[in-house]
Design a protein around this motif. Sequence first.
Motif, PDB file in Angstrom:
ATOM      1  N   MET A  34       0.849  -1.196   0.000  1.00 37.34           N
ATOM      2  CA  MET A  34       0.000   0.000   0.000  1.00 37.34           C
ATOM      3  C   MET A  34       0.884   1.247   0.000  1.00 37.34           C
ATOM      4  O   MET A  34       1.822   1.356   0.774  1.00 37.34           O
ATOM      5  N   VAL A  60       1.848   5.235   0.561  1.00 37.23           N
ATOM      6  CA  VAL A  60       1.536   6.141   1.664  1.00 37.23           C
ATOM      7  C   VAL A  60       0.428   7.098   1.263  1.00 37.23           C
ATOM      8  O   VAL A  60      -0.425   7.474   2.061  1.00 37.23           O
ATOM      9  N   LEU A  61       0.424   7.490   0.001  1.00 37.03           N
ATOM     10  CA  LEU A  61      -0.550   8.478  -0.466  1.00 37.03           C
ATOM     11  C   LEU A  61      -1.220   7.958  -1.726  1.00 37.03           C
ATOM     12  O   LEU A  61      -0.547   7.721  -2.727  1.00 37.03           O
ATOM     13  N   ASP A  62      -2.520   7.771  -1.661  1.00 38.52           N
ATOM     14  CA  ASP A  62      -3.246   7.294  -2.838  1.00 38.52           C
ATOM     15  C   ASP A  62      -3.689   8.478  -3.683  1.00 38.52           C
ATOM     16  O   ASP A  62      -4.465   9.318  -3.216  1.00 38.52           O
ATOM     17  N   LEU A  63      -3.218   8.523  -4.910  1.00 35.91           N
ATOM     18  CA  LEU A  63      -3.620   9.606  -5.805  1.00 35.91           C
ATOM     19  C   LEU A  63      -4.999   9.313  -6.369  1.00 35.91           C
ATOM     20  O   LEU A  63      -5.346   8.154  -6.600  1.00 35.91           O
ATOM     21  N   PRO A  64      -5.808  10.371  -6.627  1.00 41.77           N
ATOM     22  CA  PRO A  64      -7.066  10.147  -7.345  1.00 41.77           C
ATOM     23  C   PRO A  64      -6.766   9.482  -8.688  1.00 41.77           C
ATOM     24  O   PRO A  64      -5.722   9.716  -9.293  1.00 41.77           O
ATOM     25  N   THR A 120      -6.654  23.226  -7.294  1.00 37.00           N
ATOM     26  CA  THR A 120      -6.069  21.887  -7.164  1.00 37.00           C
ATOM     27  C   THR A 120      -5.900  21.242  -8.542  1.00 37.00           C
ATOM     28  O   THR A 120      -4.873  20.603  -8.813  1.00 37.00           O
ATOM     29  N   PHE A 150      -2.383  19.996 -10.100  1.00 35.03           N
ATOM     30  CA  PHE A 150      -2.133  18.644 -10.621  1.00 35.03           C
ATOM     31  C   PHE A 150      -1.743  18.676 -12.096  1.00 35.03           C
ATOM     32  O   PHE A 150      -0.942  17.857 -12.540  1.00 35.03           O
TER      33      PHE A 150
END
Lengths: 185, 149
Positions: free
Chosen positions: A1, A3-7, A69, A73
């Motif tokens: 997994m 650490v940070l799940d991106l959209p 945002t 991105f």
Amino acid sequence: MSVLDLPRLWRPETHQALFRRILDVAARPGQIADLSDLLDDRAAALAALATFCDNTQMLADLTGALSDTDLAFLDVRTAPVDQAGFILARGAEAPRFAPRLGTLDAPEGGATIVVMLDSLTDGTPLTLTGPGIAAQAGLSPSGLAPAWLDARARWCADFPMGVDLVLADQTRLAVLPRTTKIKGA
Amino acid sequence: MRPDRESWASALASADAAKVAALADRIRDRATVTPLAPPREGLMLMQARDSVAGAAFHLGEIPMARVHLRLTAPEGGAEGGAALMSDDLALVTRLAILDAALCADLPEAPEIEALMAQGMAVRAEVHARRALALDRTRVDFQLLSEDDA
């Protein structure tokens, strides 16, 4: 997994899939790419920009639809419309701007305009001919002011200079390169 | 006492890495973490200034990672970020989570401050050791004009 799940829209594998689908329909004007399985409720126009833009490009958002945002991105610089390589606009509003058309030496400098529409299939039928089309193809955009087609004809009159249009409804998009001839406006 | 916010990431990066990871993951698991910009890792040009003429020059490429996110927990939320000379994006993400948690004064703030104090002690020790090593290289120049005087 991680650490940070991106959209989903901002993951590299999504961009690869988007690139392939957009490339396919750009090579075959009139065909429509369905992106709904990649979007997670975001707009197809944003997905197109996510595929095209990076920190070397300049974008003009004429719609105000992009949030801070989204712009972060996209990692793209914003610029006045006459300097931008990519333009986001609404099809319902007649274009009142002068995009970059490129030069004879560098026609790739012509802008790519992503036009947000209501639908790609429920509007006035257009007949398309030109490179990438065997005989003729059709597209029925809804929510595209007729002035767009007049403006495009003017912008693309001096081929190879001109603009490329990406027409996008909520989940699908089609591409009209500057080489495509349009009848039925 | 908390140091300035700009020192938080470097202090935490010098603390016990396993404890930093465990604390950040514990906070992440009970909160919502939303990225506000794409996490980046790569090489960037480091600019320095020479000490004689004061002219800027590029010292070389350094690894760099940066993360900007929003942390939302039941007690509150805040934006957090971290940028570090490192290619370890997971570490920098965890530092950004701790940065946001401390900004939001979440219940874990004392634990973060304790880790930060440990990291600052480690950094102070490293700085002292470097200063000692540097001091050994110091030379005194005596000018002829001073001999004449």
